[in-house]
Write a protein that holds these residues in place. Structure first.
Motif, PDB file in Angstrom:
ATOM      1  N   ASP A 134     -12.023   7.418   3.288  1.00 43.56           N
ATOM      2  CA  ASP A 134     -11.887   8.783   2.771  1.00 43.56           C
ATOM      3  C   ASP A 134     -12.168   8.829   1.273  1.00 43.56           C
ATOM      4  O   ASP A 134     -12.686   9.828   0.759  1.00 43.56           O
ATOM      5  N   TRP A 135     -11.802   7.750   0.579  1.00 47.93           N
ATOM      6  CA  TRP A 135     -12.000   7.668  -0.873  1.00 47.93           C
ATOM      7  C   TRP A 135     -12.597   6.314  -1.233  1.00 47.93           C
ATOM      8  O   TRP A 135     -12.154   5.280  -0.722  1.00 47.93           O
ATOM      9  N   LEU A 136     -13.565   6.323  -2.126  1.00 49.58           N
ATOM     10  CA  LEU A 136     -14.098   5.112  -2.743  1.00 49.58           C
ATOM     11  C   LEU A 136     -13.692   5.156  -4.210  1.00 49.58           C
ATOM     12  O   LEU A 136     -14.147   6.031  -4.964  1.00 49.58           O
ATOM     13  N   ALA A 200      -1.378   3.081 -11.678  1.00 47.49           N
ATOM     14  CA  ALA A 200      -0.622   4.169 -11.051  1.00 47.49           C
ATOM     15  C   ALA A 200      -1.603   5.183 -10.494  1.00 47.49           C
ATOM     16  O   ALA A 200      -2.786   5.194 -10.862  1.00 47.49           O
ATOM     17  N   VAL A 201      -1.104   6.011  -9.600  1.00 46.25           N
ATOM     18  CA  VAL A 201      -1.876   7.146  -9.101  1.00 46.25           C
ATOM     19  C   VAL A 201      -1.538   8.349  -9.968  1.00 46.25           C
ATOM     20  O   VAL A 201      -0.375   8.554 -10.322  1.00 46.25           O
ATOM     21  N   GLU A 202      -2.547   9.129 -10.339  1.00 44.93           N
ATOM     22  CA  GLU A 202      -2.302  10.371 -11.084  1.00 44.93           C
ATOM     23  C   GLU A 202      -1.268  11.188 -10.303  1.00 44.93           C
ATOM     24  O   GLU A 202      -1.477  11.500  -9.125  1.00 44.93           O
ATOM     25  N   ARG A 210      -2.132  10.447   0.741  1.00 41.12           N
ATOM     26  CA  ARG A 210      -1.229  10.333   1.883  1.00 41.12           C
ATOM     27  C   ARG A 210      -2.017  10.319   3.185  1.00 41.12           C
ATOM     28  O   ARG A 210      -2.759  11.245   3.488  1.00 41.12           O
ATOM     29  N   GLY A 211      -1.862   9.233   3.936  1.00 35.46           N
ATOM     30  CA  GLY A 211      -2.570   9.083   5.193  1.00 35.46           C
ATOM     31  C   GLY A 211      -4.043   8.749   5.054  1.00 35.46           C
ATOM     32  O   GLY A 211      -4.770   8.750   6.057  1.00 35.46           O
ATOM     33  N   ALA A 212      -4.487   8.431   3.839  1.00 31.29           N
ATOM     34  CA  ALA A 212      -5.918   8.227   3.585  1.00 31.29           C
ATOM     35  C   ALA A 212      -6.350   6.787   3.829  1.00 31.29           C
ATOM     36  O   ALA A 212      -5.554   5.845   3.733  1.00 31.29           O
ATOM     37  N   HIS A 213      -7.634   6.637   4.117  1.00 34.10           N
ATOM     38  CA  HIS A 213      -8.298   5.341   4.125  1.00 34.10           C
ATOM     39  C   HIS A 213      -9.020   5.198   2.787  1.00 34.10           C
ATOM     40  O   HIS A 213      -9.787   6.080   2.402  1.00 34.10           O
ATOM     41  N   ARG A 232      -1.448  -2.410  -3.542  1.00 33.89           N
ATOM     42  CA  ARG A 232      -0.024  -2.097  -3.372  1.00 33.89           C
ATOM     43  C   ARG A 232       0.297  -0.706  -3.905  1.00 33.89           C
ATOM     44  O   ARG A 232       1.086   0.037  -3.309  1.00 33.89           O
ATOM     45  N   VAL A 233      -0.324  -0.339  -5.024  1.00 30.04           N
ATOM     46  CA  VAL A 233      -0.071   0.971  -5.630  1.00 30.04           C
ATOM     47  C   VAL A 233      -0.539   2.093  -4.706  1.00 30.04           C
ATOM     48  O   VAL A 233       0.180   3.080  -4.491  1.00 30.04           O
ATOM     49  N   VAL A 234      -1.748   1.980  -4.152  1.00 32.90           N
ATOM     50  CA  VAL A 234      -2.253   3.064  -3.304  1.00 32.90           C
ATOM     51  C   VAL A 234      -1.512   3.097  -1.964  1.00 32.90           C
ATOM     52  O   VAL A 234      -1.350   4.173  -1.370  1.00 32.90           O
ATOM     53  N   ARG A 235      -1.019   1.954  -1.498  1.00 36.48           N
ATOM     54  CA  ARG A 235      -0.205   1.957  -0.283  1.00 36.48           C
ATOM     55  C   ARG A 235       1.131   2.663  -0.537  1.00 36.48           C
ATOM     56  O   ARG A 235       1.614   3.425   0.318  1.00 36.48           O
ATOM     57  N   GLN A 236       1.729   2.412  -1.690  1.00 33.56           N
ATOM     58  CA  GLN A 236       2.975   3.091  -2.030  1.00 33.56           C
ATOM     59  C   GLN A 236       2.772   4.596  -2.141  1.00 33.56           C
ATOM     60  O   GLN A 236       3.699   5.384  -1.890  1.00 33.56           O
ATOM     61  N   ALA A 237       1.552   5.009  -2.491  1.00 31.12           N
ATOM     62  CA  ALA A 237       1.243   6.440  -2.583  1.00 31.12           C
ATOM     63  C   ALA A 237       0.958   7.049  -1.215  1.00 31.12           C
ATOM     64  O   ALA A 237       0.765   8.269  -1.120  1.00 31.12           O
ATOM     65  N   GLY A 238       0.904   6.223  -0.163  1.00 35.88           N
ATOM     66  CA  GLY A 238       0.733   6.755   1.175  1.00 35.88           C
ATOM     67  C   GLY A 238      -0.555   6.395   1.875  1.00 35.88           C
ATOM     68  O   GLY A 238      -0.767   6.803   3.026  1.00 35.88           O
ATOM     69  N   ALA A 239      -1.438   5.640   1.232  1.00 35.01           N
ATOM     70  CA  ALA A 239      -2.667   5.207   1.906  1.00 35.01           C
ATOM     71  C   ALA A 239      -2.313   4.317   3.089  1.00 35.01           C
ATOM     72  O   ALA A 239      -1.427   3.460   2.997  1.00 35.01           O
ATOM     73  N   VAL A 240      -3.003   4.505   4.205  1.00 39.53           N
ATOM     74  CA  VAL A 240      -2.664   3.766   5.426  1.00 39.53           C
ATOM     75  C   VAL A 240      -3.652   2.647   5.736  1.00 39.53           C
ATOM     76  O   VAL A 240      -3.381   1.806   6.603  1.00 39.53           O
ATOM     77  N   HIS A 241      -4.788   2.629   5.055  1.00 38.39           N
ATOM     78  CA  HIS A 241      -5.796   1.590   5.307  1.00 38.39           C
ATOM     79  C   HIS A 241      -6.505   1.342   3.982  1.00 38.39           C
ATOM     80  O   HIS A 241      -7.003   2.274   3.354  1.00 38.39           O
ATOM     81  N   VAL A 242      -6.516   0.079   3.539  1.00 38.22           N
ATOM     82  CA  VAL A 242      -7.067  -0.247   2.221  1.00 38.22           C
ATOM     83  C   VAL A 242      -8.044  -1.410   2.344  1.00 38.22           C
ATOM     84  O   VAL A 242      -7.695  -2.477   2.860  1.00 38.22           O
ATOM     85  N   GLN A 243      -9.255  -1.185   1.879  1.00 34.96           N
ATOM     86  CA  GLN A 243     -10.270  -2.228   1.804  1.00 34.96           C
ATOM     87  C   GLN A 243     -10.566  -2.557   0.342  1.00 34.96           C
ATOM     88  O   GLN A 243     -10.314  -1.741  -0.549  1.00 34.96           O
ATOM     89  N   ALA A 244     -11.141  -3.726   0.123  1.00 41.53           N
ATOM     90  CA  ALA A 244     -11.693  -4.086  -1.182  1.00 41.53           C
ATOM     91  C   ALA A 244     -13.169  -4.396  -0.998  1.00 41.53           C
ATOM     92  O   ALA A 244     -13.534  -5.189  -0.122  1.00 41.53           O
TER      93      ALA A 244
END
Length: 253
Positions: A134-136, A200-202, A210-213, A232-244
């Motif tokens: 959803d976001w790059l 941090a997230v703005e 929230r709920g984003a990939h 870890r920061v974006v997961r704490q903000a609610g992201a459910v799937h994180v790639q690098a």
């Protein structure tokens, strides 16, 4: 004087842009390969790509190169201590000749290398059949480092790739709270502590994650400390799937 920083692109999805007639004609003109300096119609010639850009087997969670003969599908470190990533994709090893090109791109205003380097990551994403997010989002720089360098090399990669693939990319969504020491100047064991609490997230953008990939993009991954902390920061903000997604991964010592 460094280049003026290019304003971040809007958050909404971007349609892939079509090159102008002049750009298409210019692309057909021969130039020198950035690696071997032979005449080539592309910035990196086909012979150098065959010699230096073969797709390698990698750990799916940290992108470290795995031995071709190894029966393992994951590195021992990730088996013992799984990182906060669902997937990590690297196009290249951070070794000759890519380390020299990346240093030129990152530290010496080598912005003309952005697209040919990004072609390698584009190929790696296709090879891995990576899920489009959803976001790059690029690893952010501090304002001091941004003024010093003139541009965020990772955001230049992210916004170009986002335009190619029709993804949302926003330089204002993630914040760098402190820069700390340059990771490259520290011993490997000290790097995780150096980036702890750096991101941090703005606050006003928390609902966007929230709920984003999310795919996090950086130019080079060495220990993974920076990308793991940001994940870890974006997961704490609610992201459910994180790639690098990274251009280059430092080989195992």
């Amino acid at each position: 004087m460094g280049r003026k920083y290019i304003e971040p692109m809007p958050a909404e999805p971007l349609a892939p842009s079509k090159p102008s007639v002049f750009a298409r004609l210019l692309a057909r003109c021969p130039g020198q390969c950035a690696i071997c300096h032979a005449w080539s119609p592309t910035r990196i010639c086909s012979a150098c790509l065959v010699a230096h850009a073969q797709i390698a087997r990698r750990c799916p969670q940290c992108a470290i190169r795995l031995p071709d003969a190894s029966p393992l599908s994951q590195c021992a470190q990730c088996q013992r201590h799984p990182p906060p990533l669902d997937l990590a994709i690297a196009a290249l090893d951070y070794a000759f000749p890519w380390n020299q090109l990346l240093q030129r791109y990152k530290f010496h205003q080598g912005l003309e290398l952005c697209r040919p380097l990004l072609d390698r990551l584009d190929n790696a994403l296709d090879e891995a059949q990576a899920e489009m997010p959803d976001w790059l989002l690029a690893v952010p720089l501090s304002q001091d480092r941004l003024r010093e360098r003139g541009y965020n090399q990772s955001h230049e990669l992210a916004r170009t790739l986002a335009a190619r693939r029709g993804l949302r990319c926003d330089a204002g969504l993630l914040l760098r709270l402190r820069q700390g020491q340059a990771q490259s100047s520290l011993p490997l064991p000290d790097r995780a502590a150096n980036v702890k609490h750096s991101f941090a997230v703005e606050p006003g953008r928390l609902p966007d994650l929230r709920g984003a990939h999310v795919a996090l993009l950086d130019d080079v991954m060495t220990t993974g400390a920076t990308l793991f902390e940001l994940a870890r920061v974006v997961r704490q903000a609610g992201a459910v799937h994180v790639q690098a997604w990274v251009l280059a991964r430092t080989p195992a010592q």
